[in-house]
Write a protein that holds these residues in place. Sequence first.
Motif, PDB file in Angstrom:
ATOM      1  N   LEU A   1     -37.074 -36.704  19.499  1.00 54.86           N
ATOM      2  CA  LEU A   1     -36.112 -37.846  19.226  1.00 54.86           C
ATOM      3  C   LEU A   1     -36.728 -38.730  18.004  1.00 54.86           C
ATOM      4  O   LEU A   1     -37.980 -38.747  18.211  1.00 54.86           O
ATOM      5  N   PRO A   2     -36.078 -39.275  17.481  1.00 56.89           N
ATOM      6  CA  PRO A   2     -34.441 -39.515  17.424  1.00 56.89           C
ATOM      7  C   PRO A   2     -34.063 -37.959  16.904  1.00 56.89           C
ATOM      8  O   PRO A   2     -34.694 -37.364  16.167  1.00 56.89           O
ATOM      9  N   TYR A   3     -32.671 -37.731  17.403  1.00 56.88           N
ATOM     10  CA  TYR A   3     -32.176 -36.269  17.355  1.00 56.88           C
ATOM     11  C   TYR A   3     -30.763 -36.580  16.420  1.00 56.88           C
ATOM     12  O   TYR A   3     -30.115 -37.451  17.109  1.00 56.88           O
ATOM     13  N   LEU A   4     -30.505 -35.754  15.630  1.00 61.83           N
ATOM     14  CA  LEU A   4     -29.099 -35.972  14.867  1.00 61.83           C
ATOM     15  C   LEU A   4     -28.695 -34.495  14.784  1.00 61.83           C
ATOM     16  O   LEU A   4     -29.323 -33.794  14.066  1.00 61.83           O
ATOM     17  N   ALA A   5     -27.343 -34.266  14.982  1.00 61.35           N
ATOM     18  CA  ALA A   5     -26.730 -33.104  14.932  1.00 61.35           C
ATOM     19  C   ALA A   5     -25.140 -33.045  14.731  1.00 61.35           C
ATOM     20  O   ALA A   5     -24.515 -34.256  15.202  1.00 61.35           O
ATOM     21  N   GLU A   6     -24.729 -32.387  13.850  1.00 63.14           N
ATOM     22  CA  GLU A   6     -23.320 -32.203  13.838  1.00 63.14           C
ATOM     23  C   GLU A   6     -22.753 -31.054  14.652  1.00 63.14           C
ATOM     24  O   GLU A   6     -23.514 -29.792  14.613  1.00 63.14           O
TER      25      GLU A   6
ATOM     26  N   ARG B   1     -26.208 -38.362  18.091  1.00 63.32           N
ATOM     27  CA  ARG B   1     -27.349 -39.187  17.956  1.00 63.32           C
ATOM     28  C   ARG B   1     -27.823 -39.316  19.248  1.00 63.32           C
ATOM     29  O   ARG B   1     -27.287 -39.882  20.055  1.00 63.32           O
ATOM     30  N   ILE B   2     -29.158 -38.824  19.431  1.00 63.99           N
ATOM     31  CA  ILE B   2     -29.845 -39.175  20.900  1.00 63.99           C
ATOM     32  C   ILE B   2     -30.972 -39.913  20.338  1.00 63.99           C
ATOM     33  O   ILE B   2     -31.720 -39.213  19.450  1.00 63.99           O
ATOM     34  N   GLU B   3     -31.352 -40.825  20.965  1.00 63.57           N
ATOM     35  CA  GLU B   3     -32.537 -41.776  20.725  1.00 63.57           C
ATOM     36  C   GLU B   3     -33.032 -42.475  22.005  1.00 63.57           C
ATOM     37  O   GLU B   3     -32.493 -42.781  22.948  1.00 63.57           O
TER      38      GLU B   3
ATOM     39  N   PRO C   1     -30.702 -50.022  32.253  1.00 65.90           N
ATOM     40  CA  PRO C   1     -32.032 -50.187  32.595  1.00 65.90           C
ATOM     41  C   PRO C   1     -33.040 -50.582  31.273  1.00 65.90           C
ATOM     42  O   PRO C   1     -32.688 -50.436  30.216  1.00 65.90           O
ATOM     43  N   PRO C   2     -34.192 -51.003  31.612  1.00 71.37           N
ATOM     44  CA  PRO C   2     -35.235 -51.258  30.557  1.00 71.37           C
ATOM     45  C   PRO C   2     -35.576 -50.154  29.426  1.00 71.37           C
ATOM     46  O   PRO C   2     -35.781 -50.582  28.302  1.00 71.37           O
ATOM     47  N   ALA C   3     -35.507 -48.976  29.980  1.00 70.07           N
ATOM     48  CA  ALA C   3     -35.789 -47.748  29.029  1.00 70.07           C
ATOM     49  C   ALA C   3     -34.665 -46.734  29.446  1.00 70.07           C
ATOM     50  O   ALA C   3     -34.300 -46.558  30.634  1.00 70.07           O
ATOM     51  N   TYR C   4     -34.001 -46.064  28.557  1.00 71.84           N
ATOM     52  CA  TYR C   4     -32.921 -45.421  28.456  1.00 71.84           C
ATOM     53  C   TYR C   4     -32.619 -44.424  27.382  1.00 71.84           C
ATOM     54  O   TYR C   4     -33.286 -44.728  26.370  1.00 71.84           O
ATOM     55  N   PHE C   5     -32.199 -43.234  27.383  1.00 76.40           N
ATOM     56  CA  PHE C   5     -31.585 -42.432  26.163  1.00 76.40           C
ATOM     57  C   PHE C   5     -30.292 -42.994  25.831  1.00 76.40           C
ATOM     58  O   PHE C   5     -29.441 -42.833  26.708  1.00 76.40           O
ATOM     59  N   LYS C   6     -30.122 -43.208  24.456  1.00 72.18           N
ATOM     60  CA  LYS C   6     -28.718 -43.659  23.995  1.00 72.18           C
ATOM     61  C   LYS C   6     -28.202 -42.436  23.193  1.00 72.18           C
ATOM     62  O   LYS C   6     -29.009 -41.869  22.437  1.00 72.18           O
ATOM     63  N   ILE C   7     -27.061 -41.814  23.679  1.00 66.56           N
ATOM     64  CA  ILE C   7     -26.289 -40.888  23.160  1.00 66.56           C
ATOM     65  C   ILE C   7     -25.016 -41.250  22.475  1.00 66.56           C
ATOM     66  O   ILE C   7     -24.279 -42.068  23.216  1.00 66.56           O
ATOM     67  N   THR C   8     -24.990 -41.131  21.194  1.00 68.09           N
ATOM     68  CA  THR C   8     -23.820 -41.692  20.686  1.00 68.09           C
ATOM     69  C   THR C   8     -22.998 -40.466  19.976  1.00 68.09           C
ATOM     70  O   THR C   8     -23.763 -39.503  19.387  1.00 68.09           O
ATOM     71  N   ILE C   9     -21.631 -40.314  20.238  1.00 70.35           N
ATOM     72  CA  ILE C   9     -21.004 -39.199  19.874  1.00 70.35           C
ATOM     73  C   ILE C   9     -19.669 -39.964  18.981  1.00 70.35           C
ATOM     74  O   ILE C   9     -19.053 -40.554  19.539  1.00 70.35           O
ATOM     75  N   GLU C  10     -19.687 -39.162  17.756  1.00 68.82           N
ATOM     76  CA  GLU C  10     -18.567 -39.859  16.873  1.00 68.82           C
ATOM     77  C   GLU C  10     -17.774 -38.725  16.325  1.00 68.82           C
ATOM     78  O   GLU C  10     -18.341 -37.600  15.883  1.00 68.82           O
TER      79      GLU C  10
END
Length: 146
Positions: free
Chosen positions: A4-9, A140-142, A121-130
Amino acid sequence: MMRLPYLAETETVAETEEIGRALGEMLLATGNDAAFLALYGDLGAGKTAFVRGLASVITPGAAVCSPTYTIVNEYRGAGRLLCHFDMYRIESEEDLYSVGFYDYDGMIAAEWCEKTPFALPPAYFKITIEKQGEERRRIRIEAAAT
């Protein structure tokens, strides 16, 4: 292992599921089987497909479907619990209490977290899908913090 961070198509739903599976493998390998995964993306972006891939590792054999009308689906398997939330219709902290959100133990994958920043929560994984087209997606995962 995913870093992480991770980015893929991705070009297909199966590839989106594969990214979810890879994240699940990373979480299990690092002993993080009670993580909070905040999913962001438009309608039809592939959030549920991503969770389907995640569940294939976290709770093998689970039949994943969108929790749009139920607000939460529970998947159990391999001695673990994966709670799959749809936050689209959640408007307040009271709504979360009414569905028992704060009583769940285990991994949580929550769709539409842009609607409920107060629930993170105070810490988490954010996954954004476009969406990048009909089937193409940018994921994108961070690691994130509130």
